[in-house]
Design a protein around this motif. Structure first.
Motif, PDB file in Angstrom:
ATOM      1  N   TYR A  42       0.851  -1.190   0.000  1.00  0.00           N
ATOM      2  CA  TYR A  42       0.000   0.000   0.000  1.00  0.00           C
ATOM      3  C   TYR A  42       0.893   1.248   0.000  1.00  0.00           C
ATOM      4  O   TYR A  42       1.819   1.349   0.807  1.00  0.00           O
ATOM      5  N   ALA A  43       0.582   2.177  -0.869  1.00  0.00           N
ATOM      6  CA  ALA A  43       1.192   3.500  -0.819  1.00  0.00           C
ATOM      7  C   ALA A  43       0.184   4.453  -0.196  1.00  0.00           C
ATOM      8  O   ALA A  43      -0.932   4.593  -0.703  1.00  0.00           O
ATOM      9  N   ALA A  44       0.553   5.076   0.923  1.00  0.00           N
ATOM     10  CA  ALA A  44      -0.306   6.094   1.528  1.00  0.00           C
ATOM     11  C   ALA A  44      -0.140   7.372   0.719  1.00  0.00           C
ATOM     12  O   ALA A  44       0.951   7.932   0.641  1.00  0.00           O
ATOM     13  N   ALA A  45      -1.228   7.823   0.100  1.00  0.00           N
ATOM     14  CA  ALA A  45      -1.148   8.880  -0.907  1.00  0.00           C
ATOM     15  C   ALA A  45      -1.508  10.245  -0.329  1.00  0.00           C
ATOM     16  O   ALA A  45      -2.379  10.364   0.532  1.00  0.00           O
ATOM     17  N   HIS A  46      -0.854  11.291  -0.848  1.00  0.00           N
ATOM     18  CA  HIS A  46      -1.122  12.658  -0.413  1.00  0.00           C
ATOM     19  C   HIS A  46      -2.244  13.269  -1.249  1.00  0.00           C
ATOM     20  O   HIS A  46      -2.669  12.709  -2.272  1.00  0.00           O
ATOM     21  N   VAL A  47      -2.741  14.411  -0.809  1.00  0.00           N
ATOM     22  CA  VAL A  47      -3.716  15.175  -1.581  1.00  0.00           C
ATOM     23  C   VAL A  47      -3.029  16.421  -2.139  1.00  0.00           C
ATOM     24  O   VAL A  47      -2.073  16.929  -1.557  1.00  0.00           O
ATOM     25  N   VAL A  48      -3.537  16.895  -3.267  1.00  0.00           N
ATOM     26  CA  VAL A  48      -2.986  18.074  -3.931  1.00  0.00           C
ATOM     27  C   VAL A  48      -3.911  19.257  -3.656  1.00  0.00           C
ATOM     28  O   VAL A  48      -5.104  19.210  -3.970  1.00  0.00           O
ATOM     29  N   SER A  49      -3.371  20.300  -3.066  1.00  0.00           N
ATOM     30  CA  SER A  49      -4.182  21.488  -2.796  1.00  0.00           C
ATOM     31  C   SER A  49      -4.391  22.295  -4.079  1.00  0.00           C
ATOM     32  O   SER A  49      -3.724  22.074  -5.088  1.00  0.00           O
ATOM     33  N   ASP A  50      -5.339  23.218  -4.023  1.00  0.00           N
ATOM     34  CA  ASP A  50      -5.628  24.085  -5.159  1.00  0.00           C
ATOM     35  C   ASP A  50      -5.445  25.532  -4.721  1.00  0.00           C
ATOM     36  O   ASP A  50      -6.362  26.158  -4.187  1.00  0.00           O
ATOM     37  N   PRO A  51      -4.263  26.108  -4.928  1.00  0.00           N
ATOM     38  CA  PRO A  51      -3.990  27.453  -4.421  1.00  0.00           C
ATOM     39  C   PRO A  51      -4.840  28.531  -5.080  1.00  0.00           C
ATOM     40  O   PRO A  51      -5.022  29.603  -4.510  1.00  0.00           O
ATOM     41  N   LEU A  52      -5.393  28.262  -6.262  1.00  0.00           N
ATOM     42  CA  LEU A  52      -6.204  29.261  -6.948  1.00  0.00           C
ATOM     43  C   LEU A  52      -7.616  29.351  -6.376  1.00  0.00           C
ATOM     44  O   LEU A  52      -8.344  30.293  -6.687  1.00  0.00           O
ATOM     45  N   ALA A  63      -5.859  16.614 -10.042  1.00  0.00           N
ATOM     46  CA  ALA A  63      -4.463  16.243  -9.792  1.00  0.00           C
ATOM     47  C   ALA A  63      -4.367  15.164  -8.717  1.00  0.00           C
ATOM     48  O   ALA A  63      -3.513  14.270  -8.787  1.00  0.00           O
ATOM     49  N   THR A  64      -5.245  15.230  -7.720  1.00  0.00           N
ATOM     50  CA  THR A  64      -5.244  14.228  -6.655  1.00  0.00           C
ATOM     51  C   THR A  64      -5.586  12.851  -7.204  1.00  0.00           C
ATOM     52  O   THR A  64      -4.934  11.853  -6.861  1.00  0.00           O
ATOM     53  N   MET A  65      -6.591  12.778  -8.062  1.00  0.00           N
ATOM     54  CA  MET A  65      -6.956  11.490  -8.651  1.00  0.00           C
ATOM     55  C   MET A  65      -5.897  11.018  -9.653  1.00  0.00           C
ATOM     56  O   MET A  65      -5.606   9.820  -9.747  1.00  0.00           O
ATOM     57  N   ALA A  66      -5.310  11.950 -10.401  1.00  0.00           N
ATOM     58  CA  ALA A  66      -4.256  11.557 -11.347  1.00  0.00           C
ATOM     59  C   ALA A  66      -3.085  10.905 -10.625  1.00  0.00           C
ATOM     60  O   ALA A  66      -2.483   9.948 -11.134  1.00  0.00           O
ATOM     61  N   PHE A  67      -2.770  11.405  -9.438  1.00  0.00           N
ATOM     62  CA  PHE A  67      -1.670  10.803  -8.698  1.00  0.00           C
ATOM     63  C   PHE A  67      -2.022   9.380  -8.266  1.00  0.00           C
ATOM     64  O   PHE A  67      -1.145   8.497  -8.223  1.00  0.00           O
ATOM     65  N   ARG A  68      -3.267   9.117  -7.959  1.00  0.00           N
ATOM     66  CA  ARG A  68      -3.667   7.754  -7.612  1.00  0.00           C
ATOM     67  C   ARG A  68      -3.547   6.830  -8.824  1.00  0.00           C
ATOM     68  O   ARG A  68      -3.131   5.667  -8.674  1.00  0.00           O
ATOM     69  N   HIS A  69      -3.861   7.317 -10.005  1.00  0.00           N
ATOM     70  CA  HIS A  69      -3.645   6.509 -11.217  1.00  0.00           C
ATOM     71  C   HIS A  69      -2.161   6.204 -11.395  1.00  0.00           C
ATOM     72  O   HIS A  69      -1.801   5.085 -11.809  1.00  0.00           O
ATOM     73  N   HIS A  70      -1.312   7.157 -11.099  1.00  0.00           N
ATOM     74  CA  HIS A  70       0.143   6.948 -11.142  1.00  0.00           C
ATOM     75  C   HIS A  70       0.541   5.787 -10.229  1.00  0.00           C
ATOM     76  O   HIS A  70       1.297   4.887 -10.642  1.00  0.00           O
ATOM     77  N   LEU A  71       0.030   5.757  -9.021  1.00  0.00           N
ATOM     78  CA  LEU A  71       0.378   4.698  -8.074  1.00  0.00           C
ATOM     79  C   LEU A  71      -0.198   3.352  -8.509  1.00  0.00           C
ATOM     80  O   LEU A  71       0.491   2.325  -8.441  1.00  0.00           O
ATOM     81  N   TRP A  72      -1.439   3.335  -8.950  1.00  0.00           N
ATOM     82  CA  TRP A  72      -2.037   2.080  -9.418  1.00  0.00           C
ATOM     83  C   TRP A  72      -1.264   1.510 -10.595  1.00  0.00           C
ATOM     84  O   TRP A  72      -1.051   0.295 -10.682  1.00  0.00           O
ATOM     85  N   SER A  73      -0.814   2.364 -11.518  1.00  0.00           N
ATOM     86  CA  SER A  73      -0.097   1.884 -12.708  1.00  0.00           C
ATOM     87  C   SER A  73       1.217   1.215 -12.356  1.00  0.00           C
ATOM     88  O   SER A  73       1.734   0.403 -13.121  1.00  0.00           O
ATOM     89  N   LEU A  74       1.756   1.544 -11.186  1.00  0.00           N
ATOM     90  CA  LEU A  74       3.018   0.964 -10.732  1.00  0.00           C
ATOM     91  C   LEU A  74       2.813  -0.260  -9.844  1.00  0.00           C
ATOM     92  O   LEU A  74       3.779  -0.790  -9.299  1.00  0.00           O
ATOM     93  N   GLY A  75       1.573  -0.695  -9.696  1.00  0.00           N
ATOM     94  CA  GLY A  75       1.305  -1.931  -8.978  1.00  0.00           C
ATOM     95  C   GLY A  75       0.876  -1.776  -7.544  1.00  0.00           C
ATOM     96  O   GLY A  75       0.646  -2.780  -6.858  1.00  0.00           O
ATOM     97  N   PHE A  76       0.749  -0.548  -7.057  1.00  0.00           N
ATOM     98  CA  PHE A  76       0.433  -0.342  -5.650  1.00  0.00           C
ATOM     99  C   PHE A  76      -1.063  -0.365  -5.384  1.00  0.00           C
ATOM    100  O   PHE A  76      -1.864   0.075  -6.218  1.00  0.00           O
ATOM    101  N   LYS A  77      -1.418  -0.842  -4.215  1.00  0.00           N
ATOM    102  CA  LYS A  77      -2.696  -0.516  -3.620  1.00  0.00           C
ATOM    103  C   LYS A  77      -2.542   0.857  -2.970  1.00  0.00           C
ATOM    104  O   LYS A  77      -1.429   1.297  -2.708  1.00  0.00           O
ATOM    105  N   ILE A  78      -3.647   1.510  -2.696  1.00  0.00           N
ATOM    106  CA  ILE A  78      -3.586   2.827  -2.072  1.00  0.00           C
ATOM    107  C   ILE A  78      -4.191   2.770  -0.680  1.00  0.00           C
ATOM    108  O   ILE A  78      -5.281   2.208  -0.478  1.00  0.00           O
ATOM    109  N   ALA A  79      -3.482   3.332   0.273  1.00  0.00           N
ATOM    110  CA  ALA A  79      -4.021   3.583   1.617  1.00  0.00           C
ATOM    111  C   ALA A  79      -4.543   5.007   1.591  1.00  0.00           C
ATOM    112  O   ALA A  79      -3.763   5.961   1.605  1.00  0.00           O
TER     113      ALA A  79
END
Length: 387
Positions: free
Chosen positions: A38-48, A63-79
């Protein structure tokens, strides 16, 4: 062409630093691991859109969901919605609910994607907790929400429980009550006070050995409802002590961001699975290493993962709870978000010298995915902070 830039040193001077790292290539297909990771994933803030970054931070959901796709593509589950996502340090329960809803829905669009979601009591201010029943109701609300949306829960440590519990029996009562009614198996979470000072004395106080017996008692009483336990004490010997005592079929997930390489590899008898915040920051390296381990190539596993350990130790140095800043800093350097801002302004929790060391160590660990971009962004960062 060799890339270089000036980086500050602790003596007040600067050095000409030349990059030496080589980016890790992405796998052609999602890799296979023989460890649950499991990769514990961060959230991306929106400064605008950030009107109240401390109270109600705005989140860049794309951007937050795109980062989760990045982790899934590398074989990780997400915490999901764990402390890496700044639970209790910028992301409140309302924000966590939105994150959990969105991630569970997103996972259903990706073949093989999997995640488990953090369930705590953070909608209950510890100062307002008056009884164990208050804590139980808070846990019931969060686990009920996760299960309603089709998710599985990671039962996070509770600041409110740490405040109101008087003995190990109080922990047994709360955990027994909650585990007795969950639909799915749950991952427990033993989080040390270095990650959250408000958790001092968790499991009823006393020594590590006393806490261990309490934890094992809770697991033994609820064995059919416990998938495993994540232990985050930054002490490999204590993790091994827990791992060696777990009943058959109950998994140990390392949360040790100092010693994960050796704990995941194991000692020839037992090994730890992984639930780690550092995997957010070093995902390509961790993926390649875990795939090599699954193929029986221990040398490659060690050669790829061990250089990330000094980087992780610097990111998770005391005060450890501010590690999120280093994780998001690397996400920015690697192009996963367009800015380096965080919910609650957490980027200010570390200083310029810390970030300069993170840059050096990330390069030396082959963690900078786009060196040209990383150098440009680091130069801009140094200019803004006064270098």
């Amino acid at each position: 062409m060799t890339l270089s830039l000036k980086l500050p040193r602790t003596n007040g001077a600067s050095e000409d630093y030349r990059l030496i790292g080589t980016p890790i290539a992405r796998p052609a297909a999602r890799p296979h691991f023989n460890r649950i990771a499991y990769a514990a994933a961060h959230v991306v803030s929106d400064p605008l859109r950030d009107i109240d970054p401390w109270g109600k931070p705005a989140i860049d959901w794309d951007a937050t969901m795109a980062f989760r796709h990045h982790l899934w593509s590398l074989g990780f589950k997400i915490a999901e919605a764990m402390d890496t996502a700044q639970r209790g340090m910028g992301l409140d329960w309302a924000g966590a609910q939105e994150l959990i809803r969105r991630s569970l829905a997103e996972a259903r669009t990706v073949e093989g994607a999997d995640l488990a979601c953090g369930a705590g009591t953070d909608q209950l201010d510890p100062a307002d907790a008056r009884s164990l029943d208050d804590v139980i109701k808070a846990y019931e609300t969060q686990i009920g929400f996760i299960e309603k949306h089709g998710g599985r829960a990671i039962m996070m440590a509770s600041r409110a429980l740490a405040r109101v519990a008087k003995s190990p029996d109080d922990y047994r009562k709360v955990y027994g009550h909650i585990l007795g009614q969950t639909r799915e198996k749950v991952v427990l979470h033993w989080l040390g006070e270095m990650f959250d000072p408000q958790l001092a004395g968790y499991w009823g106080g006393g020594s590590f050995e006393d806490a261990l017996q309490t934890v094992l008692g809770i697991i033994g009483d609820n064995r059919d409802k416990v998938e495993g336990i994540k232990i985050s004490l930054l002490d490999g010997a204590k993790e091994v002590a827990l791992r060696d005592c777990l009943p058959e079929g109950v998994l140990c997930f390392t949360g040790d961001d100092f010693n994960y390489a050796e704990l995941i590899e194991g000692d020839g008898r037992r090994f730890s699975h992984a639930l780690l915040g550092i995997f957010d920051a070093v995902a390509p390296s961790a993926s390649k290493a875990l795939a090599a381990l699954a193929a029986g190539d221990t040398a490659t596993f060690r050669g790829v993962i061990e250089p990330t350990v000094p980087l992780s130790r610097r990111i998770f140095e005391a005060p450890t709870q501010y590690y999120k800043a280093g994780v998001v800093f690397l996400a920015w350097l690697n192009g996963h978000q367009r800015h380096f801002t965080m919910p609650a302004g957490m980027q200010s929790a570390r200083g310029l010298l810390h970030y300069a060391d993170i840059f050096r160590l990330a390069d030396q660990a082959n963690v900078l995915d786009q060196p040209d971009l990383a150098v440009r962004r680091m130069k801009n960062f140094l200019a803004v902070l006064g270098e």
